[in-house]
Design a protein around this motif. Structure first.
Motif: not given
Length: 163
Positions: A28-54
């Motif tokens: 298959x081929x690929x057609x370019x859609x966009x480039x995105x730059x996203x700013x992030x806030x401070x992480x909130x640690x949920x902690x160890x949940x059954x599936x891993x560390x959230x």
């Protein structure tokens, strides 16, 4: 005498059919859609949940631009990422784009971190905009690079292989 001939004919037919299934399909081929730059806030640690560390990472803004679509990332969304027992981080985002011409587009992404530190994303779009309605029906992928307090995502649409 007819049985050996019949068996060799069946074997030849099966060999031809099997070869068709082993042949490498067109890529298959690929057609370019966009480039995105996203700013992030401070992480909130949920902690160890059954599936891993959230860890929840707020998405606070940004911009995106491509040949058919440009706009900004709204301060509305987050990555509810999960690190599994092997130490592999997987993104799980929900966020919102606003195009330069006023269309709202909801995005979901998910995908694992790679050995090179980048993430490979599956991207799903939802919009009611007539102009961008085509996004609702595409398969899209992205490559995410982590920056200092931001991320870059280059996104592509998957195209069917040529005939």
């Amino acid at each position: 005498m007819r049985l050996p001939y019949l068996l060799s004919t069946v074997a030849a037919v099966l060999s031809t059919v099997a070869a068709q299934f082993v042949a490498v399909p067109k890529t298959p081929g690929l057609t370019f859609l966009y480039s995105l730059n996203c700013t992030l806030g401070e992480p909130l640690v949920v902690g160890n949940v059954p599936e891993g560390n959230r860890v929840v990472i707020p998405i606070t803004g940004g911009t995106f631009a491509g040949p058919r679509i440009t706009g900004k990332v709204l301060n509305l969304g987050a990555d509810w990422g999960l690190t599994d027992r092997t130490g592999t981080f997987a993104a799980d985002t929900r966020y919102h784009l606003l195009t330069d011409d006023g269309a709202h587009i909801f995005i979901r992404t998910s995908g694992p971190a790679q050995a090179d530190g980048m993430l490979h994303l599956r991207i799903i779009f939802e919009t009611g905009s007539d102009k961008y309605y085509w996004l609702n029906h595409i398969v899209a992928v992205g490559v995410l690079k982590v920056g200092d307090g931001s991320v870059w995502i280059d996104a592509w649409q998957l195209d069917s292989p040529g005939a």
